[in-house]
Scaffold this motif. Sequence first.
Motif, PDB file in Angstrom:
ATOM      1  N   ARG A 131       0.806  -1.226   0.000  1.00 43.14           N
ATOM      2  CA  ARG A 131       0.000   0.000   0.000  1.00 43.14           C
ATOM      3  C   ARG A 131       0.837   1.273   0.000  1.00 43.14           C
ATOM      4  O   ARG A 131       0.344   2.345  -0.316  1.00 43.14           O
ATOM      5  CB  ARG A 131      -0.972  -0.014   1.170  1.00 43.14           C
ATOM      6  N   GLY A 147      -7.953   0.468   1.833  1.00 40.73           N
ATOM      7  CA  GLY A 147      -8.628   0.118   3.078  1.00 40.73           C
ATOM      8  C   GLY A 147      -7.737  -0.717   3.961  1.00 40.73           C
ATOM      9  O   GLY A 147      -6.602  -0.350   4.256  1.00 40.73           O
ATOM     10  N   THR A 148      -8.220  -1.876   4.373  1.00 42.10           N
ATOM     11  CA  THR A 148      -7.451  -2.740   5.273  1.00 42.10           C
ATOM     12  C   THR A 148      -6.500  -3.657   4.514  1.00 42.10           C
ATOM     13  O   THR A 148      -5.705  -4.362   5.135  1.00 42.10           O
ATOM     14  CB  THR A 148      -8.396  -3.609   6.123  1.00 42.10           C
ATOM     15  N   GLN A 149      -6.564  -3.648   3.190  1.00 41.73           N
ATOM     16  CA  GLN A 149      -5.693  -4.504   2.400  1.00 41.73           C
ATOM     17  C   GLN A 149      -4.249  -3.997   2.465  1.00 41.73           C
ATOM     18  O   GLN A 149      -4.010  -2.799   2.363  1.00 41.73           O
ATOM     19  CB  GLN A 149      -6.147  -4.544   0.938  1.00 41.73           C
ATOM     20  N   GLU A 150      -3.303  -4.901   2.616  1.00 39.66           N
ATOM     21  CA  GLU A 150      -1.893  -4.528   2.705  1.00 39.66           C
ATOM     22  C   GLU A 150      -1.242  -4.343   1.344  1.00 39.66           C
ATOM     23  O   GLU A 150      -0.189  -3.741   1.233  1.00 39.66           O
ATOM     24  CB  GLU A 150      -1.116  -5.574   3.509  1.00 39.66           C
TER      25      GLU A 150
END
Length: 194
Positions: A131, A147-150
């Motif tokens: 990210r 979002g919460t995805q790396e």
Amino acid sequence: APGVPSSTFTNAGQASRYIARIDPSTLAVDWIAPVGRDRSALVTPDDADRVDGFALGADGHLYVAAYAASTRYPQGGGTYTGWGGARYIYRVDALGNVTAHAGPLDPAIRSIRALAADAEGNVWFAGRAGRALATTAGAMVAGAQLGTQESGAYLVKIDRVTRLPAVSTFLAVPGSRSASPNSQWCREPFRDAD
């Protein structure tokens, strides 16, 4: 092997990616040029740290994605290096001379899975990046949108003149598309993880 002196171990380095030109009339090898490594460590071929990609540009040069590696031993002296190094796009000319075309590339890039050279001489590549990838203005998806995805799939265009990223964007937010089940392939709805 890492740490072995080049004076006693004289191949071109360990696990090197190379380019070879073969004469089509004789099938003899004209030259072989070590370029770099395809992985940052001893990892399985489908691991995220692998870089792949090879393209013939309209200018007649070959463009290859690789990790920096010791490719000139024993001519350059020193000791073989282990795994690691930054990722580059290398250019190989018709005589087998290798030069760094672009790089070191953004350290957030985890893999290069495809590479192309367009008619204008720009080099494009795609893969998976963390990210923190520096996206350009007007990016389709910026790192903050993950979002919460790396990590996520990305696309980078290296400008032929500046050899810097002219386009750098994530392509989608992983898991954000719902997908319709195919009654022939699966029985339950699912999320598109790609």
